[in-house]
Write an enzyme that holds these catalytic residues in place. Structure first.
Site, PDB file in Angstrom:
ATOM      1  N   HIS A  45       3.472  -7.679   1.309  1.00 52.74           N
ATOM      2  CA  HIS A  45       2.859  -8.598   2.260  1.00 52.74           C
ATOM      3  C   HIS A  45       1.750  -9.413   1.603  1.00 52.74           C
ATOM      4  O   HIS A  45       1.262  -9.073   0.526  1.00 52.74           O
ATOM      5  CB  HIS A  45       2.287  -7.831   3.460  1.00 52.74           C
ATOM      6  CG  HIS A  45       1.200  -6.865   3.087  1.00 52.74           C
ATOM      7  ND1 HIS A  45       1.447  -5.577   2.690  1.00 52.74           N
ATOM      8  CD2 HIS A  45      -0.158  -7.005   3.052  1.00 52.74           C
ATOM      9  CE1 HIS A  45       0.320  -4.960   2.418  1.00 52.74           C
ATOM     10  NE2 HIS A  45      -0.684  -5.809   2.631  1.00 52.74           N
TER      11      HIS A  45
ATOM     12  N   GLU B  74      -1.778  -0.657   8.336  1.00 48.13           N
ATOM     13  CA  GLU B  74      -2.721  -1.613   8.906  1.00 48.13           C
ATOM     14  C   GLU B  74      -2.048  -2.528   9.924  1.00 48.13           C
ATOM     15  O   GLU B  74      -0.818  -2.576  10.013  1.00 48.13           O
ATOM     16  CB  GLU B  74      -3.370  -2.456   7.802  1.00 48.13           C
ATOM     17  CG  GLU B  74      -2.401  -3.297   7.004  1.00 48.13           C
ATOM     18  CD  GLU B  74      -3.033  -3.904   5.758  1.00 48.13           C
ATOM     19  OE1 GLU B  74      -4.159  -3.515   5.381  1.00 48.13           O
ATOM     20  OE2 GLU B  74      -2.386  -4.772   5.138  1.00 48.13           O
TER      21      GLU B  74
ATOM     22  N   ARG C 153      -1.463  -4.572  -6.216  1.00 48.57           N
ATOM     23  CA  ARG C 153      -1.265  -6.022  -6.333  1.00 48.57           C
ATOM     24  C   ARG C 153      -0.096  -6.269  -7.285  1.00 48.57           C
ATOM     25  O   ARG C 153      -0.099  -5.778  -8.417  1.00 48.57           O
ATOM     26  CB  ARG C 153      -2.544  -6.659  -6.867  1.00 48.57           C
ATOM     27  CG  ARG C 153      -2.537  -8.180  -6.921  1.00 48.57           C
ATOM     28  CD  ARG C 153      -3.802  -8.724  -7.580  1.00 48.57           C
ATOM     29  NE  ARG C 153      -5.007  -8.330  -6.884  1.00 48.57           N
ATOM     30  CZ  ARG C 153      -6.008  -7.655  -7.445  1.00 48.57           C
ATOM     31  NH1 ARG C 153      -5.939  -7.276  -8.712  1.00 48.57           N
ATOM     32  NH2 ARG C 153      -7.075  -7.347  -6.743  1.00 48.57           N
TER      33      ARG C 153
ATOM     34  N   HIS D 247       0.843  -1.191   0.000  1.00 45.62           N
ATOM     35  CA  HIS D 247       0.000   0.000   0.000  1.00 45.62           C
ATOM     36  C   HIS D 247       0.880   1.242   0.000  1.00 45.62           C
ATOM     37  O   HIS D 247       1.916   1.281   0.673  1.00 45.62           O
ATOM     38  CB  HIS D 247      -0.906   0.020   1.222  1.00 45.62           C
ATOM     39  CG  HIS D 247      -1.666  -1.249   1.433  1.00 45.62           C
ATOM     40  ND1 HIS D 247      -2.584  -1.723   0.528  1.00 45.62           N
ATOM     41  CD2 HIS D 247      -1.618  -2.165   2.434  1.00 45.62           C
ATOM     42  CE1 HIS D 247      -3.081  -2.864   0.971  1.00 45.62           C
ATOM     43  NE2 HIS D 247      -2.511  -3.153   2.116  1.00 45.62           N
TER      44      HIS D 247
END
Length: 322
Positions: free
Chosen positions: A178, A120, A198, A103
């Protein structure tokens, strides 16, 4: 506003990699065999949470914020984030591996997508034997080496794999590559953002036989190519105490395993409080009312609360504030 602990109707998301643990383990009302996400509390456009309990049932989160911003969110939260709900709360069930992704940070996300970035954290609720997460690289990598690994299909050899069990917690800062591995059920707390780059999807095809879109170019200058051991969260687990897990600019998360009732004075908190129940059950009450919370459920206690009482004989909670 009617100041009581609020439950919201889960927003369920079918995913190519989803399974049935949200139903089987967390008792969500689901018929699909591929439900991957339950969005518990969301201010994302197009997916705004709606209250499901009490006098405010049927009211959207955005309507509550528009009419009672400071009472719901807290004055300091409104000053910082305006009338946008600043975090997104989910439960995620990965029957298959999720794509390898990352991200962007706030600056890049604002420039490219007029969005927040996406910091996150994950709390593992259930994991099949041998289940793993991908978090970061297993060594420092040059950008050119990374690009070559994509071209040659060898990216997985550069990844750092972490075998996981219930209670393991990970902090995923922006730029860190990740993926959630097959067999993992977890709670996710993140900035309000749906911006994901992605980079590898194991060459899977969707139900229409198409490969999913990759964001190879966008990811190149958003990625941290260095190996860092800054992701595993070590936290104490004292019974009947508030144990700090994560304290970052976007959210603060504590772990609480309670065997008895606990009352907290939150007069000076100046933030809403979210409880995600990851085990057992409890009755959450404040100066405006009470709500029962069971494993797999989430409640939001408005910032206008002066005290929060958690009545239980056994519960595990993630407590989230700003």
């Amino acid at each position: 506003m009617n100041n009581y602990p609020l439950k919201f109707t889960p927003i369920l998301k079918e995913r190519l990699w989803g399974g049935t643990k949200l139903k089987d383990v967390l008792n969500k009302s689901i018929e699909s065999e591929i439900t991957g996400e339950s969005w518990e509390l969301s201010g994302v456009d197009g997916d705004i949470s709606v209250v499901e309990n009490g006098d405010l049932k049927g009211t959207s989160l955005q309507e509550l914020i528009q009419s009672n911003g400071e009472a719901l969110l807290g004055k300091s939260v409104v000053e910082r984030f305006g009338l946008d709900f600043p975090i997104l709360i989910k439960f995620i069930d990965a029957k298959q591996d999720l794509s390898i992704q990352l991200h962007p940070n706030d600056e890049l996300a604002k420039k490219r997508h007029n969005s927040f970035g996406k910091t996150e954290m994950w709390y593992v609720m259930d994991a099949d034997p041998g289940a793993k997460l991908i978090v970061g690289f297993n060594r420092d990598v040059e950008k050119e080496e990374y690009v070559k690994s994509l071209e040659e299909g060898t990216l997985e050899s550069l990844m750092n794999y972490e075998e996981v069990a219930e209670g393991d917690t990970f902090f995923i800062n922006t730029g860190k590559i990740h993926a959630i591995g097959a067999g993992v059920l977890l709670a996710e707390i993140q900035q309000t953002s749906d911006v994901t780059y992605r980079v590898f999807d194991f060459n899977r095809r969707d139900k229409n036989g198409n490969l999913r879109e990759l964001h190879t170019e966008l990811a190149l200058d958003a990625m941290d190519y260095s190996k860092k051991d800054d992701f595993k969260v070590n936290y104490s687990n004292e019974l009947d105490k508030v144990n700090e897990m994560v304290d970052c600019p976007y959210f603060k998360t504590n772990f609480m395993e309670l065997t008895n009732s606990l009352e907290q004075d939150v007069t000076n908190r100046d933030s809403f409080t979210i409880y995600m129940c990851v085990g057992g059950e409890a009755n959450i009450s404040n100066n405006g009312g009470s709500t029962l919370i069971k494993k797999g459920e989430t409640v939001l206690v408005p910032a206008a609360s002066t005290k929060i009482n958690i009545a239980t004989e056994g519960v595990k909670l993630l407590e989230v504030t700003i």
